[in-house]
Scaffold this motif. Structure first.
Motif, PDB file in Angstrom:
ATOM      1  N   SER A 197       0.835  -1.200   0.000  1.00  0.00           N
ATOM      2  CA  SER A 197       0.000   0.000   0.000  1.00  0.00           C
ATOM      3  C   SER A 197       0.866   1.243   0.000  1.00  0.00           C
ATOM      4  N   GLY A 198       0.340   2.310  -0.593  1.00  0.00           N
ATOM      5  CA  GLY A 198       1.043   3.584  -0.589  1.00  0.00           C
ATOM      6  C   GLY A 198       0.701   4.446   0.610  1.00  0.00           C
ATOM      7  N   HIS A 199      -0.207   3.985   1.462  1.00  0.00           N
ATOM      8  CA  HIS A 199      -0.620   4.770   2.625  1.00  0.00           C
ATOM      9  C   HIS A 199       0.326   4.577   3.798  1.00  0.00           C
ATOM     10  N   GLN A 200       0.700   5.662   4.449  1.00  0.00           N
ATOM     11  CA  GLN A 200       1.497   5.607   5.665  1.00  0.00           C
ATOM     12  C   GLN A 200       0.620   5.952   6.860  1.00  0.00           C
ATOM     13  N   PRO A 201       0.351   4.993   7.737  1.00  0.00           N
ATOM     14  CA  PRO A 201      -0.506   5.254   8.900  1.00  0.00           C
ATOM     15  C   PRO A 201       0.095   6.311   9.829  1.00  0.00           C
ATOM     16  N   PRO A 202      -0.729   6.931  10.664  1.00  0.00           N
ATOM     17  CA  PRO A 202      -0.247   7.962  11.594  1.00  0.00           C
ATOM     18  C   PRO A 202       0.746   7.394  12.601  1.00  0.00           C
TER      19      PRO A 202
END
Length: 228
Positions: free
Chosen positions: A86-91
């Motif tokens: 995934s390209g999302h970086q969690p907080p």
């Protein structure tokens, strides 16, 4: 996006033997499903008490899924985490508790005016977006979302495979819908879980159709249910 979306965290796991891990995951999957049903039943039995999504409920469902598999079972992560594929970086870990509380507030504040499927889709996406755990984020998000859906519909939903089981059978549409929601937030700052809603509507319909078939004796027996 490529392959499976999985958590990559710094915390070490409790077990290393593949057979033991598989056995424990299967047992925990059944335990988590039973707990989810217990939570739903409690709401259905007490309709005078409106359902409220609490962080404690989320932690209990995570504890059931990761008990004996991870040292942080039932607790928020305390390290950075990445989502493979995934390209999302969690907080950052410091913001996890606050983000979860904000998500719960959104659900509780909109309980009356959001549809069951929209509530379910929002929770399914947002918990994955926060990725509050070092491991077990997906199965816990699916369990919590199913609890929310069932509570909103005020029913122990009949039929199998359940929505979480259908997702587990082919996760590609699920991952694509999560990524679409992530991208929408990144580009526009707006929450758009329409692809998840479309997916969930189809799966809910399939589950209920199978329930009708079971009632008429047309469906085969199904194996025990989990949220994997």
């Amino acid at each position: 996006m490529s392959g499976d979306r999985h958590s990559i965290a710094e915390t070490t796991v409790t077990l290393t033997d593949p057979d033991e891990i598989a056995r424990r995951e299967a047992e925990n999957g059944l335990r988590q499903f039973s707990l989810a049903l217990e939570i739903i039943r409690q709401h259905v039995k007490e309709p005078e008490r409106p359902f409220r999504l609490r962080s404690s409920t989320i932690l209990r469902l995570h504890q059931a899924a990761l008990d004996g598999l991870h040292p942080l079972a039932g607790t928020w992560r305390n390290t950075p985490v990445k989502i493979g594929g995934s390209g999302h970086q969690p907080p950052e870990a410091a913001f996890v508790s606050e983000e979860v509380e904000l998500m719960c507030d959104q659900v509780n504040d909109h309980w009356s005016d959001w549809s069951a499927v929209h509530l379910c889709a929002y929770v399914l996406w947002r918990l994955n977006w926060i990725h509050p755990f070092s491991d077990g984020n997906g199965r816990t998000a699916r369990a919590v979302a199913y609890v929310v859906l069932s509570a909103k519909l005020d029913s122990l939903l009949p039929g199998a495979p359940t929505i979480p089981e259908q997702i587990a059978t082919d996760k590609t549409p699920y991952y694509e819908a999560l990524e679409a929601a992530d991208q929408s937030l990144k580009e526009s700052g707006q929450t758009d879980v329409s692809k998840l809603e479309e997916m969930l509507e189809g799966m809910l319909a399939q589950q209920l159709v199978n329930a009708a078939k079971e009632a008429s004796g047309q469906a085969d027996g199904c194996p025990p249910k989990t949220f994997h």
